[in-house]
Write an enzyme that holds these catalytic residues in place. Structure first.
Site, mmCIF file in Angstrom:
data_model
loop_
_atom_site.group_PDB
_atom_site.id
_atom_site.type_symbol
_atom_site.label_atom_id
_atom_site.label_comp_id
_atom_site.label_asym_id
_atom_site.label_seq_id
_atom_site.Cartn_x
_atom_site.Cartn_y
_atom_site.Cartn_z
ATOM 1 N N ASP A 154 -2.597 9.069 10.255
ATOM 2 C CA ASP A 154 -3.232 8.345 9.158
ATOM 3 C C ASP A 154 -4.553 7.710 9.601
ATOM 4 O OD1 ASP A 154 -2.992 7.167 6.449
ATOM 5 O OD2 ASP A 154 -2.972 5.277 7.554
ATOM 6 N N ARG A 198 1.586 13.156 10.404
ATOM 7 C CA ARG A 198 0.312 13.019 9.699
ATOM 8 C C ARG A 198 -0.392 11.795 10.264
ATOM 9 N NH1 ARG A 198 -1.614 9.595 5.873
ATOM 10 N NH2 ARG A 198 -2.891 10.370 4.172
ATOM 11 N N ASP A 221 0.832 -1.207 0.000
ATOM 12 C CA ASP A 221 0.000 0.000 0.000
ATOM 13 C C ASP A 221 0.867 1.258 0.000
ATOM 14 O OD1 ASP A 221 -2.244 1.610 -0.023
ATOM 15 O OD2 ASP A 221 -2.659 1.398 2.121
ATOM 16 N N ARG A 234 -4.580 4.202 -7.905
ATOM 17 C CA ARG A 234 -3.952 5.452 -7.433
ATOM 18 C C ARG A 234 -2.517 5.592 -7.948
ATOM 19 N NH1 ARG A 234 -4.924 4.775 -1.137
ATOM 20 N NH2 ARG A 234 -4.186 2.724 -1.770
ATOM 21 N N HIS A 270 -1.760 11.885 -2.826
ATOM 22 C CA HIS A 270 -1.393 10.566 -3.349
ATOM 23 C C HIS A 270 -2.624 9.663 -3.406
ATOM 24 C CE1 HIS A 270 -1.726 9.821 0.882
ATOM 25 N NE2 HIS A 270 -1.715 8.530 0.647
ATOM 26 N N ASP A 271 -3.702 10.077 -2.740
ATOM 27 C CA ASP A 271 -4.929 9.287 -2.734
ATOM 28 C C ASP A 271 -5.882 9.781 -3.815
ATOM 29 O OD1 ASP A 271 -4.349 7.389 -0.792
ATOM 30 O OD2 ASP A 271 -4.939 8.728 0.849
ATOM 31 N N GLU A 317 -5.776 13.078 9.130
ATOM 32 C CA GLU A 317 -6.206 12.614 7.812
ATOM 33 C C GLU A 317 -7.567 11.962 7.974
ATOM 34 O OE1 GLU A 317 -6.349 9.607 4.302
ATOM 35 O OE2 GLU A 317 -5.744 8.979 6.278
ATOM 36 N N HIS A 353 -3.158 0.699 11.953
ATOM 37 C CA HIS A 353 -2.849 -0.684 11.599
ATOM 38 C C HIS A 353 -1.349 -0.853 11.427
ATOM 39 C CE1 HIS A 353 -4.066 1.733 8.028
ATOM 40 N NE2 HIS A 353 -2.864 1.382 7.628
HETATM 41 C C1 GLC Z 1 -4.639 6.576 4.285
HETATM 42 C C2 GLC Z 1 -3.609 6.752 3.202
HETATM 43 C C3 GLC Z 1 -3.870 5.787 2.112
HETATM 44 C C4 GLC Z 1 -3.804 4.404 2.672
HETATM 45 C C5 GLC Z 1 -4.716 4.244 3.891
HETATM 46 C C6 GLC Z 1 -4.377 3.009 4.661
HETATM 47 O O1 GLC Z 1 -5.916 6.845 3.851
HETATM 48 O O2 GLC Z 1 -3.614 8.078 2.748
HETATM 49 O O3 GLC Z 1 -2.968 5.944 1.052
HETATM 50 O O4 GLC Z 1 -4.172 3.482 1.685
HETATM 51 O O5 GLC Z 1 -4.564 5.296 4.809
HETATM 52 O O6 GLC Z 1 -3.204 3.218 5.413
#
Ligand code: GLC
Length: 629
Positions: free
Chosen positions: A282, A280, A140, A505, A388-389, A324, A183
């Protein structure tokens, strides 16, 4: 083991644990005194019923004190600087950039070589995408972390990261890293131990013997990555089921266990001591689960973030969190406060910028700026055009309804439009996580490709600049996806890469476009023209104190295609008028008559007489320094 008791007793236990772990200095004790009551009350709410509550709280304080003792002096000096100027991130000189280490520069040494370019661009904030040890193959984009204390060997070492952070500091650039705390990867040591039945780690994740509980949870949870697996759980080799919100190799941590909080606080402070200035946070919406709910943005998610914030304030007080949360705007805002996350992505402005460009109608964006932009003191938005998303249409259904727009149909339209399936669309995007069951989808694509540059649309470049003109002027920290400033296009090669083809992506995560960077001074190229226009905007922003902070006052014109707002400074304001439409708009003198007639155009460095009205070309905009009459 003892449950939490009174503030006094738990304070005593915490100090004893911290003392056993090492010396307690006065600076730490002051901060401990300031933060402990808050941390204690949060722990009581989160873990009051747990027999190990007191012990884990005490251990958390010990972790904080140890981290403080290890904190390098130059970072303590930086802490003092930030504490003396807590509004540092609200300055008009702030400019963020984000990139993948490998894709932009190969490795950490390569990123270091780019520092002169970052300075040329005016960056003061650099978000390096996850660079930690991660499973080989699919991971990922690094968001499956196998160790928070090890840099992915293909990118460099932790020592190099620490040195890079110092070099960036010297260059006036704050390092931003992800704290991926919802995670870990399935290869993390904790994950291996949990699956193997190690009693200290069994409860670090949510593992169930059969489908009973997963089925019960899935009655109310949403599918996040339906292309990867249905629902929120994946099956282990031994037949049991484990919570995985995202990819099957990303296992959600169980924050109902205070040992998980304590352990992650340790990882967080380790990163803090490498010289990171912004973390950041996440996927904040997902960190707490409760049966019968969506398991998103539960009250405990906020308590947890506040508890991390209190720990950070004890041991790395100059740092801030960025949230985020790509969710409903009411929920996005709930994460933002000086006690929780000082910064947050602004996914609503991002999505509505694209919405406005597609519809040529600025009203949803205008409403959002007027009604959903205000923030608590001491906090700021991070405004971006894309990340990036994917681009997800996270506007509120009720806001759309207020304008007579059916949200579901509108999202379908936007998805069709941006994936080029709508007649006359200028966009070249790719669908991401299309869910036939719900009709839901999101969109992937670089700014230039989504805006029409790839399709050769005559207005493509203007749209790229217009979108950035909004992000650079609404307040907070504008964040550039590096490559967008030279009009990087989609990279379709991901579709042939077995490790990437399942995740569209990657279309907008191409390698650093060397050719385009080489063209950045050549005005006969899109890269050169866009670069010139964007750097001009950055320079204008740097010289406009009105653009600092977050205060914004809407400015309405009779034209639905015009988005308007004022950014108040001390004596002057910056008036932004942006035309998202395809036709020229004449803003009449009466509409502008609240301002003195003499205004100054900050983008073109010219005087403007507002008594003559203003012509806004298609996709044109102005940043005018004005005075209220
Ligand atoms: C956040 C990240 C994304 C990732 C997800 C799982 O949303 O920006 O790219 O896939 O977390 O970690």
């Amino acid at each position: 083991m003892t449950a939490l008791t009174t503030l006094q007793a738990d304070r005593g236990a915490a100090l004893a644990a911290a003392e056993a772990a090492g010396r307690l200095d006065d600076a730490f004790l002051d901060r401990f005194d300031a933060q402990f009551p808050r941390l204690h009350s949060l722990f009581t709410e989160l873990y009051g019923a747990r027999p190990d509550g007191q012990e884990q709280l005490a251990e958390t304080v010990a972790v904080a004190s140890t981290a403080w003792n290890l904190r390098p002096l130059e970072l303590k000096a930086r802490d003092a600087l930030r504490e003396a100027d807590p509004a540092w991130f609200q300055s008009e000189r702030m400019l963020g950039g984000v990139c993948y280490v490998d894709r932009f520069a190969g490795n950490l040494a390569g990123i270091r070589d780019q520092i002169p370019y970052f300075r040329e661009l005016g960056l003061t904030y650099l978000h390096l995408m996850p660079l930690f040890d991660a499973p080989e193959g699919e991971n990922d984009g690094g968001y499956a972390v196998s160790s928070y204390r090890r840099v992915n060997p293909s990118l460099g070492t932790m020592e190099q990261l620490t040195e890079l952070a110092a070099d960036l500091r010297t260059a006036g650039i704050s390092l931003v890293l992800d704290f991926i705390f919802n995670h870990t990867s399935d290869e993390h040591e904790w994950a291996r131990k949990a699956v193997a039945g190690d009693p200290d780690f069994e409860d670090f994740y949510l593992i169930f013997p059969d489908r009973d509980m997963p089925d019960a949870y899935e009655l109310t949870t949403r599918e996040i990555f339906p292309d990867d697996h249905p629902g929120s759980f994946v099956q282990l080799e031994d037949g049991r089921w484990i919570w995985s919100t995202f990819y099957h190799y990303q296992w959600d941590l169980n924050y109902a266990n205070p040992a998980v909080f304590r352990a992650m606080a340790g990882e967080m402070l380790f990163l803090a001591n490498q010289g990171v200035e912004v973390l950041r946070m996440d996927a904040v919406a997902f960190i707490w689960k409760r049966l019968g709910t969506a398991c998103e943005s539960l009250p405990e998610a906020h308590l947890l973030l506040q508890a991390f914030n209190a720990v950070l304030a004890m041991a790395a007080p100059g740092m801030v969190f960025k949230s985020e949360a790509i969710v409903h705007p009411d929920e996005v805002i709930a994460y933002i406060s000086p006690d929780e996350c000082e910064l947050s992505y602004n996914p609503l402005q991002m999505a509505l910028t694209w919405e406005a460009l597609a519809t040529r109608d600025g009203r949803l964006l205008q409403d959002a700026l007027e009604r959903r932009h205000a923030l608590p003191a001491g906090t700021a938005w991070v405004n971006y055009v894309r990340s990036h998303d994917d681009v997800g249409w996270t506007f509120a259904d009720e806001d759309a309804a207020a304008l007579g727009i059916d949200a579901f149909a509108h999202r379908q339209f936007l998805n069709r439009f941006y994936t080029g399936r709508h007649d006359g669309s200028f966009a070249r995007g790719v669908a991401f996580q299309e869910n036939p069951a719900t009709g839901d989808a999101r969109v992937a694509g670089t700014t230039a490709s989504l805006a029409g540059v790839e399709a050769g649309d005559a207005a493509g470049e203007d749209r790229v600049v217009l979108a950035h003109a909004l992000a650079l002027s609404t307040g907070g920290i504008p964040l550039l996806y590096l490559g967008d400033e030279v009009a990087q296009l989609n990279d379709y090669s991901y579709a042939e890469d077995p490790l990437r083809r399942g995740d569209s992506r990657w279309v907008h995560r191409g390698n650093r476009p060397r050719d385009r960077y080489a063209q950045r001074t050549d005005l006969s190229t899109p890269a050169g023209r866009i670069h010139r226009r964007l750097t001009k905007l950055v320079a204008a922003r740097q010289q406009s104190p009105e653009l600092a902070g977050n205060a914004l006052i809407g400015f309405r014109t009779p034209h639905p295609s015009v988005v308007g707002y004022q950014r108040p400074g001390e004596d002057t304001r910056v008036l932004v008028l942006a035309n998202v439409g395809d036709t020229e708009v004449q803003v009449d003198p009466l509409t502008l008559s609240g301002f003195e007639s003499a205004a100054f155009d900050l983008v073109h460095d010219t005087e403007v007489d507002l008594e003559e009205g203003l012509a806004l070309p298609p996709h044109g905009f102005v940043w005018l320094r004005v005075r209220v009459r």
